[in-house]
Design an enzyme around this catalytic site. Structure first.
Site, mmCIF file in Angstrom:
data_model
loop_
_atom_site.group_PDB
_atom_site.id
_atom_site.type_symbol
_atom_site.label_atom_id
_atom_site.label_comp_id
_atom_site.label_asym_id
_atom_site.label_seq_id
_atom_site.Cartn_x
_atom_site.Cartn_y
_atom_site.Cartn_z
ATOM 1 N N ASN A 73 -12.472 -2.576 2.540
ATOM 2 C CA ASN A 73 -13.651 -1.901 2.466
ATOM 3 C C ASN A 73 -15.031 -1.690 1.078
ATOM 4 O OD1 ASN A 73 -13.031 -0.507 5.076
ATOM 5 N ND2 ASN A 73 -10.647 -0.134 3.901
ATOM 6 N N HIS A 127 -7.083 -5.447 1.877
ATOM 7 C CA HIS A 127 -5.995 -5.445 2.839
ATOM 8 C C HIS A 127 -5.347 -5.796 3.807
ATOM 9 C CE1 HIS A 127 -6.904 -0.657 2.506
ATOM 10 N NE2 HIS A 127 -8.291 -1.223 1.457
ATOM 11 N N HIS A 142 -10.030 -4.704 -3.660
ATOM 12 C CA HIS A 142 -8.939 -5.332 -2.464
ATOM 13 C C HIS A 142 -8.549 -5.766 -1.501
ATOM 14 C CE1 HIS A 142 -10.090 -1.451 -1.919
ATOM 15 N NE2 HIS A 142 -9.142 -1.185 -1.734
ATOM 16 N N VAL A 159 -11.279 2.794 -3.703
ATOM 17 C CA VAL A 159 -10.511 2.293 -5.324
ATOM 18 C C VAL A 159 -11.732 1.188 -5.336
ATOM 19 C CG1 VAL A 159 -8.994 1.243 -6.664
ATOM 20 C CG2 VAL A 159 -8.570 2.718 -4.551
ATOM 21 N N ASP A 209 0.954 -1.716 -0.231
ATOM 22 C CA ASP A 209 -0.094 -0.091 -0.332
ATOM 23 C C ASP A 209 0.593 1.201 -0.137
ATOM 24 O OD1 ASP A 209 -3.068 0.610 0.837
ATOM 25 O OD2 ASP A 209 -1.845 1.857 1.028
ATOM 26 N N ILE A 210 0.914 2.472 -0.640
ATOM 27 C CA ILE A 210 1.129 3.189 -1.064
ATOM 28 C C ILE A 210 1.166 4.571 0.353
ATOM 29 C CG2 ILE A 210 -0.370 5.095 -1.830
ATOM 30 C CD1 ILE A 210 1.182 5.569 -4.241
HETATM 31 P P1 AMP Z 1 -9.922 1.831 0.094
HETATM 32 O O1 AMP Z 1 -10.200 2.713 0.658
HETATM 33 O O2 AMP Z 1 -10.399 -0.014 0.729
HETATM 34 O O3 AMP Z 1 -10.460 1.664 -0.991
HETATM 35 O O4 AMP Z 1 -8.196 1.632 0.368
HETATM 36 C C1 AMP Z 1 -7.421 2.455 -0.478
HETATM 37 C C2 AMP Z 1 -6.374 1.690 -0.421
HETATM 38 O O5 AMP Z 1 -5.602 1.811 -1.900
HETATM 39 C C3 AMP Z 1 -5.457 3.536 0.263
HETATM 40 O O6 AMP Z 1 -5.370 2.007 1.655
HETATM 41 C C4 AMP Z 1 -4.866 3.368 -0.655
HETATM 42 O O7 AMP Z 1 -3.643 3.928 -0.095
HETATM 43 C C5 AMP Z 1 -3.806 2.215 -1.543
HETATM 44 N N1 AMP Z 1 -3.442 3.155 -2.952
HETATM 45 C C6 AMP Z 1 -4.005 4.309 -3.339
HETATM 46 N N2 AMP Z 1 -3.423 4.045 -4.752
HETATM 47 C C7 AMP Z 1 -2.238 3.718 -4.948
HETATM 48 C C8 AMP Z 1 -0.996 3.238 -5.360
HETATM 49 N N3 AMP Z 1 -0.694 3.647 -6.451
HETATM 50 N N4 AMP Z 1 -0.603 2.308 -5.062
HETATM 51 C C9 AMP Z 1 -0.540 1.139 -3.640
HETATM 52 N N5 AMP Z 1 -1.485 1.727 -2.428
HETATM 53 C C10 AMP Z 1 -2.418 2.962 -3.037
#
Ligand code: AMP
Length: 120
Positions: free
Chosen positions: A92, A107, A105, A101, A35-36
């Site tokens: 989520n 986590h 996914h 996103v 995760d970024i």
């Molecule tokens: P969610 O709220 O569950 O949709 O979480 C989306 C996750 O994606 C967050 O923890 C972000 O930090 C992560 N994220 C967004 N863009 C990137 C990226 N380019 N590379 C890795 N993680 C990302």
């Protein structure tokens, strides 16, 4: 329930190689990357390669092979990251689940003692 997939979401772009990622594991059906914005020493995302918006979409429509490949990737990630003392897996989902996103996914968060799942 209709699941409309937006192929411009950031994880679709990662899967197409349009933006970089820090890959930890990959197989035919799934990709795992850091995760970024990590919220713990271990914080990865495991995503299916197919166009699924959410956990419930994936559980309903993904093939047995896709589901097996996804969970094989989860197992590999847990092994690679050494989260033997435990971790949290979070999916989520949509508005109430505060999903940012719209590509399914999971986590995988660990590497330290976590707080309770939800504030009381
Ligand atoms: P969610 O709220 O569950 O949709 O979480 C989306 C996750 O994606 C967050 O923890 C972000 O930090 C992560 N994220 C967004 N863009 C990137 C990226 N380019 N590379 C890795 N993680 C990302």
């Amino acid at each position: 329930m209709e699941y409309a997939y937006d192929d411009q979401n950031i994880f679709a772009k990662i899967l197409r190689g349009e933006i970089p990622n820090n890959t930890v594991f990959e197989n035919d059906h799934a990709l795992a990357f850091n995760d970024i914005a990590p919220q713990a020493p271990v914080h990865l995302l495991v995503i299916p390669k197919g166009a699924y918006v959410s956990l419930d979409h994936f559980a309903r429509d993904a093939s047995v092979d896709e589901q097996a490949g996804f969970f094989a990737a989860v197992a590999e990630v847990c092994k690679i990251t050494g989260v033997d003392d435990g971790f949290r897996a979070i999916a989520n989902t949509r508005t109430h689940g505060v999903q940012d996103v719209p590509h399914f996914h999971l986590h995988i968060i660990g590497g330290a003692q976590l707080g309770r799942m939800l504030p009381k």
